[in-house]
Design a protein around this motif. Structure first.
Motif, short mmCIF file in Angstrom:
data_model
loop_
_atom_site.label_atom_id
_atom_site.label_comp_id
_atom_site.label_asym_id
_atom_site.label_seq_id
_atom_site.Cartn_x
_atom_site.Cartn_y
_atom_site.Cartn_z
N SER A 1 0.83 -1.21 0.00
CA SER A 1 0.00 0.00 0.00
C SER A 1 0.86 1.26 0.00
CB SER A 1 -1.05 -0.01 1.11
OG SER A 1 -0.44 0.05 2.34
N LYS A 2 2.03 1.20 0.65
CA LYS A 2 2.96 2.35 0.60
C LYS A 2 3.43 2.60 -0.83
CE LYS A 2 5.04 2.37 5.18
NZ LYS A 2 6.25 2.24 5.98
N VAL A 3 3.76 1.52 -1.54
CA VAL A 3 4.21 1.66 -2.93
C VAL A 3 3.10 2.26 -3.78
CG1 VAL A 3 4.78 0.31 -5.00
CG2 VAL A 3 6.05 -0.07 -2.88
N LYS A 4 1.89 1.77 -3.59
CA LYS A 4 0.75 2.28 -4.39
C LYS A 4 0.52 3.76 -4.14
CE LYS A 4 -2.15 -1.74 -5.28
NZ LYS A 4 -3.33 -2.49 -4.85
N SER A 5 0.72 4.20 -2.91
CA SER A 5 0.48 5.63 -2.64
C SER A 5 1.70 6.49 -3.01
CB SER A 5 0.06 5.85 -1.18
OG SER A 5 1.08 5.46 -0.33
N THR A 6 2.87 5.85 -3.12
CA THR A 6 4.08 6.61 -3.47
C THR A 6 4.21 6.85 -4.97
OG1 THR A 6 5.26 5.67 -1.57
CG2 THR A 6 6.62 6.59 -3.32
N VAL A 7 3.76 5.89 -5.77
CA VAL A 7 3.97 6.00 -7.22
C VAL A 7 3.26 7.26 -7.76
CG1 VAL A 7 2.02 4.51 -7.89
CG2 VAL A 7 4.01 4.65 -9.37
N ALA B 1 0.50 2.23 -11.13
CA ALA B 1 0.25 1.75 -9.75
C ALA B 1 0.19 0.23 -9.67
CB ALA B 1 -1.02 2.38 -9.20
N ASP B 2 -0.57 -0.41 -10.57
CA ASP B 2 -0.70 -1.88 -10.51
C ASP B 2 0.64 -2.55 -10.82
OD1 ASP B 2 -3.35 -1.64 -9.86
OD2 ASP B 2 -4.10 -2.06 -11.88
N SER B 3 1.36 -2.01 -11.81
CA SER B 3 2.67 -2.57 -12.17
C SER B 3 3.67 -2.40 -11.04
CB SER B 3 3.21 -1.90 -13.44
OG SER B 3 2.30 -2.02 -14.49
N ALA B 4 3.62 -1.25 -10.37
CA ALA B 4 4.53 -1.02 -9.23
C ALA B 4 4.22 -2.00 -8.10
CB ALA B 4 4.42 0.42 -8.75
N ALA B 5 2.92 -2.25 -7.89
CA ALA B 5 2.52 -3.23 -6.86
C ALA B 5 3.02 -4.62 -7.24
CB ALA B 5 1.00 -3.23 -6.69
N ASP B 6 2.90 -4.99 -8.53
CA ASP B 6 3.41 -6.30 -9.00
C ASP B 6 4.92 -6.38 -8.78
OD1 ASP B 6 0.90 -7.07 -9.81
OD2 ASP B 6 1.23 -6.67 -11.94
N LEU B 7 5.62 -5.28 -9.09
CA LEU B 7 7.08 -5.26 -8.95
C LEU B 7 7.50 -5.50 -7.50
CD1 LEU B 7 9.98 -4.69 -10.01
CD2 LEU B 7 9.55 -2.27 -9.57
N ILE B 8 6.87 -4.78 -6.57
CA ILE B 8 7.30 -4.92 -5.16
C ILE B 8 6.91 -6.31 -4.63
CG2 ILE B 8 5.30 -3.86 -3.97
CD1 ILE B 8 9.01 -3.27 -3.08
N LYS B 9 5.79 -6.85 -5.12
CA LYS B 9 5.41 -8.22 -4.71
C LYS B 9 6.46 -9.23 -5.20
CE LYS B 9 0.44 -7.40 -4.66
NZ LYS B 9 -0.80 -7.58 -5.45
N ASP B 10 6.91 -9.06 -6.45
CA ASP B 10 7.95 -9.95 -6.98
C ASP B 10 9.25 -9.80 -6.18
OD1 ASP B 10 6.28 -10.95 -8.91
OD2 ASP B 10 7.18 -9.88 -10.60
N ILE B 11 9.59 -8.55 -5.85
CA ILE B 11 10.81 -8.31 -5.06
C ILE B 11 10.69 -8.99 -3.69
CG2 ILE B 11 12.14 -6.50 -3.86
CD1 ILE B 11 11.62 -4.71 -6.35
N MET B 12 9.51 -8.93 -3.09
CA MET B 12 9.33 -9.57 -1.78
C MET B 12 9.40 -11.09 -1.90
SD MET B 12 6.86 -7.06 0.46
CE MET B 12 5.43 -7.05 -0.62
#
Ligand code: ISJ
Length: 92
Positions: A54-60, A66-77
């Protein structure tokens, strides 16, 4: 240099920066794994992951990403957890 080569050179520069940041993140992930080993904690913390997403979604800035950034951080995790698991397995 043609336009495509020029754009790809920009991507190469950004990839270098991203890998440097990835290494910094993974150094901290390794410290977290050591803490978890010491304190017998599980690798997964779903509550923390939900907060990170949720931090990534609000930061982008560009909400089209937004959805791609969420996918990216999920993959990183996922990568982060796989690496932590590897470190924990080495200790056993
Ligand atoms: C790094 C941690 O371990 C896991 C990986 C996370 C991450 O890479 O951000 C977040 C939560 C955990 O599922 C943590 O617990 O903070």
């Amino acid at each position: 240099m043609n336009e495509l080569e020029n754009l790809r050179e920009k991507i190469d520069t950004i990839d270098k920066e991203m890998i440097a940041l990835f290494e910094k993140r993974m150094d901290i992930v390794a410290d977290i794994a050591a803490y978890k080993i010491k304190n017998n904690l599980p690798v997964l913390n779903q509550n923390r992951e939900d907060i990170v997403v949720s931090k990534v979604k609000s930061t982008v800035k560009n909400k089209d990403y937004a959805d791609s950034a969420a996918d990216l951080i999920k993959d990183i995790m996922e990568i982060s957890k796989k690496f932590q698991q590897k470190l924990i397995s080495k200790q056993q």
